[in-house]
Design an enzyme around this catalytic site. Structure first.
Site, PDB file in Angstrom:
ATOM      1  N   GLN A 267      -8.919  -3.529   1.793  1.00  0.00           N
ATOM      2  CA  GLN A 267      -8.185  -4.522   2.597  1.00  0.00           C
ATOM      3  C   GLN A 267      -9.065  -5.078   3.709  1.00  0.00           C
ATOM      4  O   GLN A 267      -9.836  -4.338   4.336  1.00  0.00           O
ATOM      5  CB  GLN A 267      -6.928  -3.875   3.207  1.00  0.00           C
TER       6      GLN A 267
ATOM      7  N   VAL B  35       0.811  -1.231   0.000  1.00  0.00           N
ATOM      8  CA  VAL B  35       0.000   0.000   0.000  1.00  0.00           C
ATOM      9  C   VAL B  35       0.841   1.277   0.000  1.00  0.00           C
ATOM     10  O   VAL B  35       0.285   2.374   0.012  1.00  0.00           O
ATOM     11  CB  VAL B  35      -1.034   0.012   1.163  1.00  0.00           C
TER      12      VAL B  35
ATOM     13  N   ARG C 253       9.017  -4.216  -7.682  1.00  0.00           N
ATOM     14  CA  ARG C 253       8.737  -5.300  -6.731  1.00  0.00           C
ATOM     15  C   ARG C 253       8.910  -6.706  -7.300  1.00  0.00           C
ATOM     16  O   ARG C 253       9.053  -7.649  -6.531  1.00  0.00           O
ATOM     17  CB  ARG C 253       7.311  -5.177  -6.189  1.00  0.00           C
TER      18      ARG C 253
ATOM     19  N   SER D 201     -10.342  -5.932   7.106  1.00  0.00           N
ATOM     20  CA  SER D 201     -10.206  -5.024   8.243  1.00  0.00           C
ATOM     21  C   SER D 201     -10.044  -5.789   9.548  1.00  0.00           C
ATOM     22  O   SER D 201     -10.876  -6.632   9.889  1.00  0.00           O
ATOM     23  CB  SER D 201     -11.440  -4.130   8.337  1.00  0.00           C
ATOM     24  N   GLN D 202      -9.015  -5.462  10.294  1.00  0.00           N
ATOM     25  CA  GLN D 202      -8.840  -6.079  11.613  1.00  0.00           C
ATOM     26  C   GLN D 202      -9.715  -5.374  12.659  1.00  0.00           C
ATOM     27  O   GLN D 202      -9.735  -5.797  13.805  1.00  0.00           O
ATOM     28  CB  GLN D 202      -7.371  -6.058  12.025  1.00  0.00           C
TER      29      GLN D 202
HETATM   30  C1  LIG Z   1      13.572  -2.721  -2.213  1.00  0.00           C
HETATM   31  C2  LIG Z   1      12.738  -1.675  -1.561  1.00  0.00           C
HETATM   32  C3  LIG Z   1      13.031  -1.261  -0.277  1.00  0.00           C
HETATM   33  C4  LIG Z   1      12.273  -0.278   0.350  1.00  0.00           C
HETATM   34  N1  LIG Z   1      12.599   0.100   1.635  1.00  0.00           N
HETATM   35  C5  LIG Z   1      11.884   1.066   2.244  1.00  0.00           C
HETATM   36  C6  LIG Z   1      12.203   1.491   3.572  1.00  0.00           C
HETATM   37  O1  LIG Z   1      13.125   0.982   4.199  1.00  0.00           O
HETATM   38  N2  LIG Z   1      11.439   2.454   4.148  1.00  0.00           N
HETATM   39  C7  LIG Z   1      10.411   3.058   3.468  1.00  0.00           C
HETATM   40  O2  LIG Z   1       9.776   3.953   4.029  1.00  0.00           O
HETATM   41  N3  LIG Z   1      10.085   2.663   2.225  1.00  0.00           N
HETATM   42  C8  LIG Z   1      10.777   1.705   1.597  1.00  0.00           C
HETATM   43  N4  LIG Z   1      10.419   1.307   0.326  1.00  0.00           N
HETATM   44  C9  LIG Z   1       9.231   1.930  -0.312  1.00  0.00           C
HETATM   45  C10 LIG Z   1       9.614   3.023  -1.336  1.00  0.00           C
HETATM   46  O3  LIG Z   1      10.340   4.050  -0.724  1.00  0.00           O
HETATM   47  C11 LIG Z   1       8.350   3.603  -1.993  1.00  0.00           C
HETATM   48  O4  LIG Z   1       7.572   4.294  -1.044  1.00  0.00           O
HETATM   49  C12 LIG Z   1       7.455   2.570  -2.622  1.00  0.00           C
HETATM   50  O5  LIG Z   1       8.223   1.632  -3.301  1.00  0.00           O
HETATM   51  C13 LIG Z   1       6.440   3.269  -3.537  1.00  0.00           C
HETATM   52  O6  LIG Z   1       6.979   3.448  -4.835  1.00  0.00           O
HETATM   53  P1  LIG Z   1       7.184   4.818  -5.584  1.00  0.00           P
HETATM   54  O7  LIG Z   1       7.768   5.833  -4.707  1.00  0.00           O
HETATM   55  O8  LIG Z   1       7.888   4.518  -6.875  1.00  0.00           O
HETATM   56  O9  LIG Z   1       5.770   5.415  -5.937  1.00  0.00           O
HETATM   57  P2  LIG Z   1       4.292   4.963  -6.276  1.00  0.00           P
HETATM   58  O10 LIG Z   1       3.467   5.428  -5.163  1.00  0.00           O
HETATM   59  O11 LIG Z   1       4.208   3.547  -6.736  1.00  0.00           O
HETATM   60  O12 LIG Z   1       3.998   5.936  -7.502  1.00  0.00           O
HETATM   61  C14 LIG Z   1       4.394   5.649  -8.846  1.00  0.00           C
HETATM   62  C15 LIG Z   1       5.192   6.797  -9.423  1.00  0.00           C
HETATM   63  O13 LIG Z   1       4.367   7.962  -9.479  1.00  0.00           O
HETATM   64  C16 LIG Z   1       5.158   9.111  -9.207  1.00  0.00           C
HETATM   65  N5  LIG Z   1       4.651   9.734  -7.979  1.00  0.00           N
HETATM   66  C17 LIG Z   1       3.770   9.216  -7.083  1.00  0.00           C
HETATM   67  N6  LIG Z   1       3.524  10.091  -6.094  1.00  0.00           N
HETATM   68  C18 LIG Z   1       4.283  11.172  -6.362  1.00  0.00           C
HETATM   69  C19 LIG Z   1       4.492  12.408  -5.690  1.00  0.00           C
HETATM   70  N7  LIG Z   1       3.851  12.709  -4.560  1.00  0.00           N
HETATM   71  N8  LIG Z   1       5.331  13.287  -6.252  1.00  0.00           N
HETATM   72  C20 LIG Z   1       5.984  13.022  -7.398  1.00  0.00           C
HETATM   73  N9  LIG Z   1       5.854  11.866  -8.085  1.00  0.00           N
HETATM   74  C21 LIG Z   1       5.007  10.960  -7.568  1.00  0.00           C
HETATM   75  C22 LIG Z   1       6.600   8.658  -9.052  1.00  0.00           C
HETATM   76  O14 LIG Z   1       7.216   8.707 -10.304  1.00  0.00           O
HETATM   77  C23 LIG Z   1       6.432   7.215  -8.616  1.00  0.00           C
HETATM   78  O15 LIG Z   1       7.556   6.402  -8.915  1.00  0.00           O
HETATM   79  C24 LIG Z   1      11.169   0.331  -0.323  1.00  0.00           C
HETATM   80  C25 LIG Z   1      10.865  -0.107  -1.632  1.00  0.00           C
HETATM   81  C26 LIG Z   1      11.628  -1.079  -2.245  1.00  0.00           C
HETATM   82  C27 LIG Z   1      11.258  -1.529  -3.643  1.00  0.00           C
END
Ligand SMILES: Cc1cc2nc3c(=O)[nH]c(=O)nc-3n(C[C@H](O)[C@H](O)[C@H](O)COP(=O)(O)OP(=O)(O)OC[C@H]3O[C@@H](n4cnc5c(N)ncnc54)[C@H](O)[C@@H]3O)c2cc1C
Length: 224
Positions: free
Chosen positions: A95, A86, A178, A97-98
């Site tokens: 999702q 999410v 992912r 709900s708990q």
């Molecule tokens: C291997 C791995 C490890 C991770 N570890 C951590 C961790 O330790 N802690 C943690 O907090 N998170 C972690 N994450 C989560 C990660 O930081 C992202 O929050 C998550 O993968 C969502 O993906 P995304 O940011 O590409 O955006 P999504 O929400 O999937 O959005 C898709 C795309 O839309 C655009 N977009 C969306 N919203 C915005 C916005 N507000 N401004 C500008 N562009 C936007 C961007 O181009 C983004 O890539 C991890 C992810 C991975 C894959």
């Protein structure tokens, strides 16, 4: 103190596409109709032209056209997987709900971490802690505490279901992060690989390049 006896079902993570297959079959043709609006080249549409046109859009990075169409999938995994799922924001989620589900009545279902093999001493350690947490949850319910508060002692291993809708562009993005990224955590990676496999089968034109990378020698999963 006698250890509480509690029935716990260990289940497999799973993926189910909810969007009807017949709709997905129409997607390449629809994408072509939408995309050709940009070039006013609708006169080039034939029974066979959709595949090449959609491939051209993806090759040229013209992926905004893919945002017009969405696919809905049901993911079954544990609560730590769903926290990761999410985080992807261009989405709709529903999702389990708990707050509203009472696991003392419905029964406890959990997901076993892949690295903890069944029948090993570590499996027994893990299971007994999960059992204890679930028994304590039941104890809180019996004491009159609501599921929405009793849930605070449930383990992360608790099964959850998340119905997830992404548009086709977002599916491609999430698959890159992912399913193809070897650093993605094993459970979400396994689920996304299953989803990519199913979506490639349903709409090969949109996912072929990613599927080819997934089954290629460089990204063979180390686990799951
Ligand atoms: C291997 C791995 C490890 C991770 N570890 C951590 C961790 O330790 N802690 C943690 O907090 N998170 C972690 N994450 C989560 C990660 O930081 C992202 O929050 C998550 O993968 C969502 O993906 P995304 O940011 O590409 O955006 P999504 O929400 O999937 O959005 C898709 C795309 O839309 C655009 N977009 C969306 N919203 C915005 C916005 N507000 N401004 C500008 N562009 C936007 C961007 O181009 C983004 O890539 C991890 C992810 C991975 C894959």
């Amino acid at each position: 103190v006698e250890k509480p006896k509690i029935d716990i079902q260990i289940i497999q993570p799973s993926v189910q596409i909810l969007t009807p297959e017949a709709w997905l079959l129409e997607y390449p043709r629809l994408l072509e109709i939408i995309g050709r609006t940009c070039y006013k080249s609708e006169n080039h549409i034939t029974d066979q032209s959709a595949e090449k046109f959609v491939q051209m859009l993806i090759r040229n990075g013209h992926e905004s056209v893919l945002e017009h169409l969405a696919v809905t999938v049901r993911f079954v995994g544990d609560r730590s997987m769903s926290h990761q799922l999410v985080r992807h924001r261009i989405a709709a989620y529903s999702q389990e709900s708990q707050r509203y589900v009472n696991y003392s009545q419905k029964g406890f279902q959990v997901i076993r971490p892949l690295s903890i093999e069944m029948g090993t001493p570590n499996f027994q350690r893990w299971l007994s802690l999960v059992e204890e947490a679930c028994a304590r949850y039941s104890g809180l319910i019996e004491a009159g505490i609501k599921p929405e508060d009793a849930r605070s002692v449930l383990p992360n291993a608790t099964k959850t279901e998340v119905v997830t809708t992404y548009n086709l562009r977002q599916w491609r993005h999430v698959f890159k992060e992912r399913a193809l990224n070897p650093r993605a955590q094993w459970q979400i990676r396994g689920l996304m690989r299953m989803a990519l496999d199913k979506l490639f089968t349903a709409i090969p034109t949109v996912f072929e390049d990613l599927y080819t990378i997934m089954v290629g020698p460089l990204t063979k999963p180390k686990i799951w």
